[in-house]
Design a protein around this motif. Sequence first.
Motif, PDB file in Angstrom:
ATOM      1  N   VAL A   1       0.839  -1.204   0.000  1.00  0.00           N
ATOM      2  CA  VAL A   1       0.000   0.000   0.000  1.00  0.00           C
ATOM      3  C   VAL A   1       0.872   1.251   0.000  1.00  0.00           C
ATOM      4  O   VAL A   1       0.594   2.204  -0.738  1.00  0.00           O
ATOM      5  CB  VAL A   1      -0.976  -0.004   1.195  1.00  0.00           C
ATOM      6  N   LEU A   2       1.932   1.259   0.783  1.00  0.00           N
ATOM      7  CA  LEU A   2       2.822   2.428   0.793  1.00  0.00           C
ATOM      8  C   LEU A   2       3.439   2.644  -0.584  1.00  0.00           C
ATOM      9  O   LEU A   2       3.513   3.785  -1.067  1.00  0.00           O
ATOM     10  CB  LEU A   2       3.907   2.274   1.862  1.00  0.00           C
ATOM     11  N   LEU A   3       3.851   1.570  -1.246  1.00  0.00           N
ATOM     12  CA  LEU A   3       4.387   1.703  -2.612  1.00  0.00           C
ATOM     13  C   LEU A   3       3.329   2.237  -3.569  1.00  0.00           C
ATOM     14  O   LEU A   3       3.631   3.070  -4.429  1.00  0.00           O
ATOM     15  CB  LEU A   3       4.896   0.355  -3.121  1.00  0.00           C
ATOM     16  N   MET A   4       2.097   1.765  -3.443  1.00  0.00           N
ATOM     17  CA  MET A   4       1.009   2.255  -4.285  1.00  0.00           C
ATOM     18  C   MET A   4       0.780   3.750  -4.049  1.00  0.00           C
ATOM     19  O   MET A   4       0.561   4.520  -4.998  1.00  0.00           O
ATOM     20  CB  MET A   4      -0.281   1.488  -4.002  1.00  0.00           C
ATOM     21  N   MET A   5       0.850   4.169  -2.806  1.00  0.00           N
ATOM     22  CA  MET A   5       0.675   5.585  -2.485  1.00  0.00           C
ATOM     23  C   MET A   5       1.772   6.415  -3.147  1.00  0.00           C
ATOM     24  O   MET A   5       1.508   7.512  -3.634  1.00  0.00           O
ATOM     25  CB  MET A   5       0.666   5.774  -0.967  1.00  0.00           C
ATOM     26  N   LYS A   6       2.974   5.878  -3.181  1.00  0.00           N
ATOM     27  CA  LYS A   6       4.088   6.583  -3.833  1.00  0.00           C
ATOM     28  C   LYS A   6       3.941   6.561  -5.352  1.00  0.00           C
ATOM     29  O   LYS A   6       4.017   7.603  -6.007  1.00  0.00           O
ATOM     30  CB  LYS A   6       5.419   5.933  -3.435  1.00  0.00           C
ATOM     31  N   ASN A   7       3.736   5.389  -5.912  1.00  0.00           N
ATOM     32  CA  ASN A   7       3.782   5.231  -7.370  1.00  0.00           C
ATOM     33  C   ASN A   7       2.508   5.656  -8.097  1.00  0.00           C
ATOM     34  O   ASN A   7       2.572   6.026  -9.262  1.00  0.00           O
ATOM     35  CB  ASN A   7       4.097   3.778  -7.722  1.00  0.00           C
ATOM     36  N   GLU A   8       1.369   5.556  -7.427  1.00  0.00           N
ATOM     37  CA  GLU A   8       0.103   5.834  -8.109  1.00  0.00           C
ATOM     38  C   GLU A   8      -0.676   7.017  -7.544  1.00  0.00           C
ATOM     39  O   GLU A   8      -1.566   7.520  -8.211  1.00  0.00           O
ATOM     40  CB  GLU A   8      -0.788   4.580  -8.065  1.00  0.00           C
ATOM     41  N   MET A   9      -0.348   7.426  -6.335  1.00  0.00           N
ATOM     42  CA  MET A   9      -1.135   8.485  -5.693  1.00  0.00           C
ATOM     43  C   MET A   9      -0.330   9.755  -5.454  1.00  0.00           C
ATOM     44  O   MET A   9      -0.863  10.727  -4.921  1.00  0.00           O
ATOM     45  CB  MET A   9      -1.732   7.982  -4.379  1.00  0.00           C
ATOM     46  N   GLY A  10       0.931   9.733  -5.811  1.00  0.00           N
ATOM     47  CA  GLY A  10       1.739  10.946  -5.715  1.00  0.00           C
ATOM     48  C   GLY A  10       2.350  11.263  -4.363  1.00  0.00           C
ATOM     49  O   GLY A  10       2.779  12.388  -4.145  1.00  0.00           O
ATOM     50  N   LEU A  11       2.409  10.297  -3.440  1.00  0.00           N
ATOM     51  CA  LEU A  11       3.037  10.549  -2.159  1.00  0.00           C
ATOM     52  C   LEU A  11       4.521  10.832  -2.378  1.00  0.00           C
ATOM     53  O   LEU A  11       5.224  10.037  -3.001  1.00  0.00           O
ATOM     54  CB  LEU A  11       2.871   9.336  -1.231  1.00  0.00           C
TER      55      LEU A  11
END
Length: 173
Positions: A158-168
């Motif tokens: 989820v943290l990777l998704m937040m970085k890669n897809e959500m702009g974190l």
Amino acid sequence: MSYIMVDIESDGPIPGDYSMISFGAVLVDEKLDKTFYGKLKPISEKWDPNALAVSGHTREATLQFDEPENVMNEFNKWIKSNSKGRPIFISDNNGFDWMFICWYFHHFINENPFGFTSRRLADLYCGIEKDTFAKWKHLRKTAHTHNPVDDAMGNAEVLLMMKNEMGLKISLQ
């Protein structure tokens, strides 16, 4: 800085009176291929059968687990050999997970490689969504099984998704 996603299982609500019986950690990077799993012998005669049941272990089995001091020393070595810069502790429920890891580090090896701070995954997600009620657990790819490595892996995904897809904006080394 390296983010290390951690999940713990215990036989009760607080460290010292009760025991952390297992924990898992995942170095959060694009590969998610560096993990740690520790199973710790109980440190107390107190235990809550309902809390222990969540882990799937019996009390008899936990009494055969490794000495906590040895596990914490091995985890400390793993952190130091796998992280770059200051390691950052992050978890799904850092109020719970952090208190056990921090207590065990200080109690058994007199230091905590994470220092005195931690991060909570859900708070990062709520910030991205600008909604303190935002739900995120459906974003895990790895099933939440109460095996702490599986649970830490799902949260790291989820943290990777937040970085890669959500702009974190986060630096993962």
